[in-house]
Design a protein around this motif. Structure first.
Motif, PDB file in Angstrom:
ATOM      1  N   THR A 120       3.701 -22.533 -32.208  1.00  0.00           N
ATOM      2  CA  THR A 120       5.079 -22.581 -31.808  1.00  0.00           C
ATOM      3  C   THR A 120       6.036 -22.266 -32.604  1.00  0.00           C
ATOM      4  OG1 THR A 120       5.631 -24.772 -32.907  1.00  0.00           O
ATOM      5  CG2 THR A 120       4.026 -24.676 -30.640  1.00  0.00           C
ATOM      6  N   ASP A 121       7.295 -22.096 -32.256  1.00  0.00           N
ATOM      7  CA  ASP A 121       8.439 -21.899 -33.122  1.00  0.00           C
ATOM      8  C   ASP A 121       9.008 -23.141 -33.794  1.00  0.00           C
ATOM      9  OD1 ASP A 121       9.807 -23.538 -31.049  1.00  0.00           O
ATOM     10  OD2 ASP A 121      11.042 -21.757 -30.269  1.00  0.00           O
ATOM     11  N   MET A 176       5.966 -21.842 -26.965  1.00  0.00           N
ATOM     12  CA  MET A 176       4.784 -21.257 -27.032  1.00  0.00           C
ATOM     13  C   MET A 176       5.030 -19.630 -27.668  1.00  0.00           C
ATOM     14  SD  MET A 176       1.494 -21.157 -27.546  1.00  0.00           S
ATOM     15  CE  MET A 176       1.056 -22.781 -27.002  1.00  0.00           C
ATOM     16  N   THR A 177       4.521 -19.448 -29.064  1.00  0.00           N
ATOM     17  CA  THR A 177       4.709 -18.161 -29.503  1.00  0.00           C
ATOM     18  C   THR A 177       3.225 -17.464 -29.814  1.00  0.00           C
ATOM     19  OG1 THR A 177       4.709 -19.004 -31.848  1.00  0.00           O
ATOM     20  CG2 THR A 177       6.917 -18.737 -30.576  1.00  0.00           C
ATOM     21  N   HIS A 178       2.176 -18.277 -29.915  1.00  0.00           N
ATOM     22  CA  HIS A 178       0.892 -17.585 -30.000  1.00  0.00           C
ATOM     23  C   HIS A 178       0.588 -16.483 -29.104  1.00  0.00           C
ATOM     24  CE1 HIS A 178      -3.270 -17.016 -30.484  1.00  0.00           C
ATOM     25  NE2 HIS A 178      -3.545 -17.655 -31.596  1.00  0.00           N
ATOM     26  N   PRO A 179       0.331 -15.195 -29.504  1.00  0.00           N
ATOM     27  CA  PRO A 179       0.437 -14.011 -28.726  1.00  0.00           C
ATOM     28  C   PRO A 179      -0.671 -13.998 -27.581  1.00  0.00           C
ATOM     29  CG  PRO A 179      -0.109 -13.501 -30.942  1.00  0.00           C
ATOM     30  CD  PRO A 179       0.219 -14.762 -30.879  1.00  0.00           C
ATOM     31  N   PHE A 180      -1.698 -14.668 -27.881  1.00  0.00           N
ATOM     32  CA  PHE A 180      -2.996 -14.537 -27.205  1.00  0.00           C
ATOM     33  C   PHE A 180      -3.167 -15.970 -26.355  1.00  0.00           C
ATOM     34  CE2 PHE A 180      -4.031 -11.977 -30.804  1.00  0.00           C
ATOM     35  CZ  PHE A 180      -3.917 -10.733 -30.255  1.00  0.00           C
ATOM     36  N   HIS A 181      -2.233 -16.933 -26.365  1.00  0.00           N
ATOM     37  CA  HIS A 181      -2.340 -18.179 -25.707  1.00  0.00           C
ATOM     38  C   HIS A 181      -1.599 -17.857 -24.266  1.00  0.00           C
ATOM     39  CE1 HIS A 181      -2.054 -22.330 -24.299  1.00  0.00           C
ATOM     40  NE2 HIS A 181      -2.626 -22.628 -25.339  1.00  0.00           N
ATOM     41  N   TRP A 229      -0.171 -19.686 -22.282  1.00  0.00           N
ATOM     42  CA  TRP A 229       1.419 -20.144 -22.206  1.00  0.00           C
ATOM     43  C   TRP A 229       2.161 -19.381 -22.852  1.00  0.00           C
ATOM     44  CZ3 TRP A 229      -0.195 -26.008 -22.611  1.00  0.00           C
ATOM     45  CH2 TRP A 229      -0.610 -26.407 -21.515  1.00  0.00           C
ATOM     46  N   CYS A 230       1.932 -18.058 -23.771  1.00  0.00           N
ATOM     47  CA  CYS A 230       2.835 -17.553 -24.658  1.00  0.00           C
ATOM     48  C   CYS A 230       4.192 -17.375 -23.997  1.00  0.00           C
ATOM     49  CB  CYS A 230       2.282 -16.349 -25.141  1.00  0.00           C
ATOM     50  SG  CYS A 230       3.297 -15.388 -26.131  1.00  0.00           S
ATOM     51  N   GLY A 231       5.215 -17.577 -24.492  1.00  0.00           N
ATOM     52  CA  GLY A 231       6.657 -17.319 -23.794  1.00  0.00           C
ATOM     53  C   GLY A 231       7.056 -18.339 -23.056  1.00  0.00           C
ATOM     54  N   ARG A 232       6.251 -19.457 -22.807  1.00  0.00           N
ATOM     55  CA  ARG A 232       6.811 -20.596 -21.983  1.00  0.00           C
ATOM     56  C   ARG A 232       7.466 -21.754 -22.852  1.00  0.00           C
ATOM     57  NH1 ARG A 232       2.313 -22.698 -17.838  1.00  0.00           N
ATOM     58  NH2 ARG A 232       4.380 -24.276 -17.351  1.00  0.00           N
ATOM     59  N   GLU A 233       8.651 -22.289 -22.227  1.00  0.00           N
ATOM     60  CA  GLU A 233       9.159 -23.337 -23.067  1.00  0.00           C
ATOM     61  C   GLU A 233       8.653 -24.870 -22.646  1.00  0.00           C
ATOM     62  OE1 GLU A 233      13.213 -22.721 -23.621  1.00  0.00           O
ATOM     63  OE2 GLU A 233      13.068 -20.601 -24.071  1.00  0.00           O
ATOM     64  N   PHE A 234       8.703 -25.793 -23.617  1.00  0.00           N
ATOM     65  CA  PHE A 234       8.431 -26.874 -22.927  1.00  0.00           C
ATOM     66  C   PHE A 234       9.256 -27.711 -23.708  1.00  0.00           C
ATOM     67  CE2 PHE A 234       4.202 -24.651 -22.689  1.00  0.00           C
ATOM     68  CZ  PHE A 234       3.881 -25.157 -21.538  1.00  0.00           C
ATOM     69  N   PHE A 285       4.423 -32.276 -26.493  1.00  0.00           N
ATOM     70  CA  PHE A 285       5.059 -32.160 -25.473  1.00  0.00           C
ATOM     71  C   PHE A 285       4.440 -32.277 -24.100  1.00  0.00           C
ATOM     72  CE2 PHE A 285       2.128 -28.655 -25.899  1.00  0.00           C
ATOM     73  CZ  PHE A 285       1.854 -28.205 -24.666  1.00  0.00           C
ATOM     74  N   HIS A 286       5.433 -32.417 -23.183  1.00  0.00           N
ATOM     75  CA  HIS A 286       5.142 -32.634 -21.892  1.00  0.00           C
ATOM     76  C   HIS A 286       5.001 -31.546 -21.110  1.00  0.00           C
ATOM     77  CE1 HIS A 286       7.072 -36.791 -22.522  1.00  0.00           C
ATOM     78  NE2 HIS A 286       5.784 -37.073 -22.458  1.00  0.00           N
ATOM     79  N   ASP A 287       3.816 -31.191 -20.147  1.00  0.00           N
ATOM     80  CA  ASP A 287       3.782 -30.304 -19.540  1.00  0.00           C
ATOM     81  C   ASP A 287       4.456 -30.033 -18.168  1.00  0.00           C
ATOM     82  OD1 ASP A 287       2.285 -31.650 -17.917  1.00  0.00           O
ATOM     83  OD2 ASP A 287       0.127 -30.569 -18.557  1.00  0.00           O
ATOM     84  N   GLU A 288       4.246 -29.221 -17.308  1.00  0.00           N
ATOM     85  CA  GLU A 288       4.715 -29.228 -16.087  1.00  0.00           C
ATOM     86  C   GLU A 288       4.493 -30.462 -15.297  1.00  0.00           C
ATOM     87  OE1 GLU A 288       1.372 -26.614 -15.777  1.00  0.00           O
ATOM     88  OE2 GLU A 288       2.935 -26.598 -17.059  1.00  0.00           O
ATOM     89  N   HIS A 289       3.449 -31.071 -15.425  1.00  0.00           N
ATOM     90  CA  HIS A 289       2.702 -32.312 -14.717  1.00  0.00           C
ATOM     91  C   HIS A 289       3.405 -33.569 -15.402  1.00  0.00           C
ATOM     92  CE1 HIS A 289       0.855 -29.421 -12.203  1.00  0.00           C
ATOM     93  NE2 HIS A 289       0.212 -28.964 -13.174  1.00  0.00           N
ATOM     94  N   GLY A 290       4.006 -33.678 -16.403  1.00  0.00           N
ATOM     95  CA  GLY A 290       4.415 -34.789 -17.214  1.00  0.00           C
ATOM     96  C   GLY A 290       3.538 -35.220 -18.324  1.00  0.00           C
TER      97      GLY A 290
END
Length: 80
Positions: A44-45, A1-6, A8-13, A29-34
């Motif tokens: 995103t990148d 996640m690269t959107h600066p105001f989101h 989840w910015c900086g998190r990888e999925f 993508f799958h989040d931390e809960h699948g």
């Protein structure tokens, strides 16, 4: 996640797929809960690099067309 105001910015999925949903390219993508989630590719990148941003290399904060559009919006707001 690269959107600066989101939030989840900086998190990888884990990337699942790139799809066109609701008329725009989205990364699935799958989040931390699948759970399967999707976000606009531009947040995103996985998005293509913007040629303007590459050429400007940090020297120009705004595109001319964006400033002209902003000028039109301010003019419309000011005239009401």
């Amino acid at each position: 996640m690269t959107h600066p105001f989101h939030p989840w910015c900086g998190r990888e999925f884990e990337f699942v797929a790139l799809r066109n949903n609701w008329g725009e390219d989205r990364v699935c993508f799958h989040d931390e809960h699948g759970e399967l989630k999707s976000l606009p590719t531009a947040w995103t990148d996985a998005a293509d690099k913007d040629p303007f941003l590459i050429m400007a290399a940090g020297r120009c904060a705004f595109r001319v067309e964006d400033l002209l559009a902003l000028t039109d919006m301010v003019s419309q707001l000011h005239s009401t």
